[in-house]
Design a protein around this motif. Structure first.
Motif, short mmCIF file in Angstrom:
data_model
loop_
_atom_site.label_atom_id
_atom_site.label_comp_id
_atom_site.label_asym_id
_atom_site.label_seq_id
_atom_site.Cartn_x
_atom_site.Cartn_y
_atom_site.Cartn_z
N UNK A 46 -0.41 -16.04 0.71
CA UNK A 46 -1.04 -17.26 1.18
C UNK A 46 -2.57 -17.07 1.00
N UNK A 47 -2.98 -15.98 0.30
CA UNK A 47 -4.44 -15.91 -0.09
C UNK A 47 -5.02 -15.53 1.40
N UNK A 48 -4.63 -15.09 2.37
CA UNK A 48 -5.09 -14.47 3.59
C UNK A 48 -4.98 -15.48 4.55
N UNK A 49 -4.35 -16.58 4.38
CA UNK A 49 -4.20 -17.69 5.20
C UNK A 49 -2.85 -17.67 5.86
N UNK A 50 -2.59 -16.21 6.48
CA UNK A 50 -1.18 -15.96 7.11
C UNK A 50 -0.89 -16.55 8.39
N UNK A 256 -7.75 -10.95 10.74
CA UNK A 256 -9.08 -10.78 10.86
C UNK A 256 -9.55 -9.38 10.46
N UNK A 257 -8.65 -8.53 10.79
CA UNK A 257 -8.88 -6.91 10.76
C UNK A 257 -8.57 -6.21 9.48
N UNK A 258 -7.81 -7.08 8.55
CA UNK A 258 -7.30 -6.46 7.31
C UNK A 258 -8.39 -5.80 6.26
N UNK A 259 -8.42 -4.61 6.04
CA UNK A 259 -9.25 -4.02 5.21
C UNK A 259 -8.95 -4.32 3.80
N UNK A 260 -9.86 -4.26 3.02
CA UNK A 260 -9.29 -4.44 1.52
C UNK A 260 -8.76 -5.84 1.15
N UNK A 261 -9.10 -6.74 1.53
CA UNK A 261 -8.47 -8.05 1.68
C UNK A 261 -8.26 -8.59 0.01
N UNK A 262 -9.52 -8.39 -0.58
CA UNK A 262 -9.08 -8.83 -2.06
C UNK A 262 -8.32 -8.12 -2.88
N UNK A 264 -5.32 -6.74 -1.59
CA UNK A 264 -4.05 -7.05 -1.19
C UNK A 264 -3.84 -8.34 -1.65
N UNK A 265 -4.67 -9.33 -1.79
CA UNK A 265 -4.35 -10.65 -2.33
C UNK A 265 -4.18 -10.60 -3.92
N UNK A 266 -4.72 -9.53 -4.60
CA UNK A 266 -4.47 -9.54 -6.01
C UNK A 266 -3.45 -8.72 -6.33
N UNK A 267 -2.88 -7.63 -5.41
CA UNK A 267 -2.07 -6.93 -6.01
C UNK A 267 -0.65 -6.79 -5.08
N UNK A 268 -0.61 -7.55 -4.04
CA UNK A 268 0.44 -7.46 -3.05
C UNK A 268 0.55 -6.26 -2.18
N UNK A 269 1.72 -6.21 -1.59
CA UNK A 269 1.81 -5.09 -0.71
C UNK A 269 3.18 -4.55 -1.03
N UNK A 270 3.18 -3.86 -2.29
CA UNK A 270 4.52 -3.21 -2.72
C UNK A 270 5.05 -2.12 -1.60
N UNK A 271 4.44 -1.26 -1.18
CA UNK A 271 4.81 -0.29 -0.07
C UNK A 271 5.15 -0.92 1.32
N UNK A 272 4.78 -2.27 1.35
CA UNK A 272 5.05 -2.72 2.68
C UNK A 272 4.21 -2.18 4.04
#
Length: 455
Positions: A46-50, A256-262, A264-272
């Motif tokens: 969602x590019x941060x618009x979760x 609002x509190x998510x660190x390293x936003x860019x 996360x958006x670029x590389x996803x969350x493979x580790x969950x």
């Protein structure tokens, strides 16, 4: 009020559940803290618009819940969308609806067990994933075999525990925001003009709806509902509404509190681990561990417990009508549960969970397939409302029986079109197999039929 005998069936299951039991069942099936486990994937897509993704998911599911409520009033029996499409349109369509939602119901317990087992293995690596899977499956199968009242009591306890963990996260997150730890603007989780595209948001919503799946499971308990069918429908709407509020609030605070936003958006969350990393940033390691363990227990025990119960009722209904092997329609005389269906679900979940644990992206593949099966079946549900009420019964309640299901249908089509391509292909193959199976029954002179309604 319609009775089960009116539709050609005997009352075999135990009618012991009230409105509160059904609503709690739906909440537990959806898991109040469900976004913890898939937050990173929804955030990235969602590019941060979760929060917006969850709002759109709510819109899709809200119209679906209304259609479920309408059909539950007309046909108060187990089987969910299989029963509603079969009775509302025709038995062959009901078979296809049941076949489609089997992709959701049969796979979702395995998905839940796998997510929980992987999480527990990360905390206790000495115990392999397969061993955690076996433990979760055996525990839940025993609880479900002991009867629906035992399941209802367990779900009440688990709901309180999950809400307590969520409250702790929100309080700590609120304090962190008050301390100036916000990583973006307040309204960014709901709308960010720099990254907004409809296809992006709809694709994210197709992932987010995984958290909402479960409210429909309430319909599978229709034959264990001791109150009128209207209360069954209301419990679905109430459970969905409460869960939606919880989902939007927690994802908004986390976004609002998510660190390293860019990154996360670029590389996803493979580790969950995105949500747990956010929890650590907000309150420290203890909050990260608390939310991770709570997710594992919620998905592996509470959610999979009710998922197994719902799936067994669907198999029971289709087996009773001989649209699946008839041995699935057997009810244990002592505990009043569909015993064979319960054991079959346990076996499938165990085998599937262990197999998918060996694949690189097993969790992601399962999640996409679960969503595709549910969305496809929900499309047939909306059609069933229009056909049964407007065409067959001549209803002039245009809002409930035409406009609402039509809007729900259009929204779901948009979500399905923007789903993972792999899920579309595999889901399409699954539907094709169902059509072939249906064709074979016609060739063999065994076309699907349902017991006739007694006037």
């Amino acid at each position: 009020m319609s009775t089960l005998e009116q539709f050609g069936y005997r009352q075999e299951l135990n009618r012991s559940l009230g409105f509160a039991d059904l609503m709690i069942y739906g909440l537990i099936f959806m898991v109040p803290i469900a976004p913890f486990g898939i937050f990173g994937n929804v955030f990235a897509v969602s590019h941060g618009m979760v929060a917006l993704a969850y709002v759109i998911g709510l819109v899709a599911m809200a119209f679906t819940a209304l259609s479920y409520a309408q059909m539950a009033r007309a046909f108060p029996m187990a089987g969910s969308v299989y029963t509603y499409a079969g009775r509302g349109i025709g038995a062959p369509v009901g078979f296809m609806a049941g076949w489609a939602i089997l992709l959701d119901y049969v796979l979702v317990p395995g998905l839940l067990y796998l997510v929980a087992s992987v999480a527990m293995n990360s905390f206790v690596p000495a115990i392999p994933v397969w061993a955690w899977l076996v433990a979760f499956v055996v525990l839940n199968t025993v609880v479900n075999y002991l009867g629906i009242q035992m399941t209802a009591r367990i779900t009440r306890i688990m709901l309180v525990a999950e809400l307590a963990v969520l409250a702790i996260f929100l309080v700590v997150g609120g304090i962190a925001l008050a301390q100036g730890k916000a990583q973006t603007g307040f309204f960014t989780p709901i709308f960010d003009s720099s990254g907004f595209e409809w296809n992006v948001v709809l694709a994210a919503a197709s992932v987010a709806v995984l958290s909402f799946l479960g409210f429909d499971g309430i319909s599978t308990l229709a034959e264990e509902n001791r109150e009128d069918a209207q209360r069954l429908g209301r419990s679905m709407v109430a459970a969905l509404g409460l869960a939606a509020v919880l989902f939007v609030v927690q994802t908004w605070v986390a976004a609002l509190l998510t660190p390293n936003r860019d990154n996360l958006i670029a590389n996803g969350d493979p580790a969950g681990s995105a949500f747990y990393d956010t929890a650590a940033f907000a309150g420290g390691t203890w909050l990260s561990v608390l939310t991770a363990v709570a997710t594992a227990v919620a998905w592996g025990f509470a959610n999979s417990l009710v998922a197994q119960a719902a799936t067994s009722r669907l198999l029971f209904a289709m087996g009773r009508d001989r649209q699946l092997p008839s041995f699935l329609g057997k009810v244990d005389p002592k505990h009043k549960v569909p015993v064979n269906a319960t054991l079959v679900v346990a076996a499938i979940s165990l085998i599937l969970g262990i197999y998918m644990s060996t694949r690189e992206n097993g969790i992601g593949e399962l999640a996409s397939l679960v969503n595709f099966g549910a969305m496809t079946a929900f499309l047939l549900l909306h059609v069933s409302v229009v056909v049964y009420y407007v065409i067959k019964r001549g209803s002039r309640n245009w809002l409930a029986h035409l406009i609402a299901p039509a809007i729900g249908f259009v929204v779901l089509v948009a979500v399905v079109v923007n789903q993972n391509v792999h899920a579309q292909w595999v889901g399409g193959i699954w539907l094709a197999i169902g059509l072939v199976a249906l064709g074979i029954t016609y060739v063999m002179g065994r076309r699907p039929v349902l017991p006739k309604e007694v006037q």
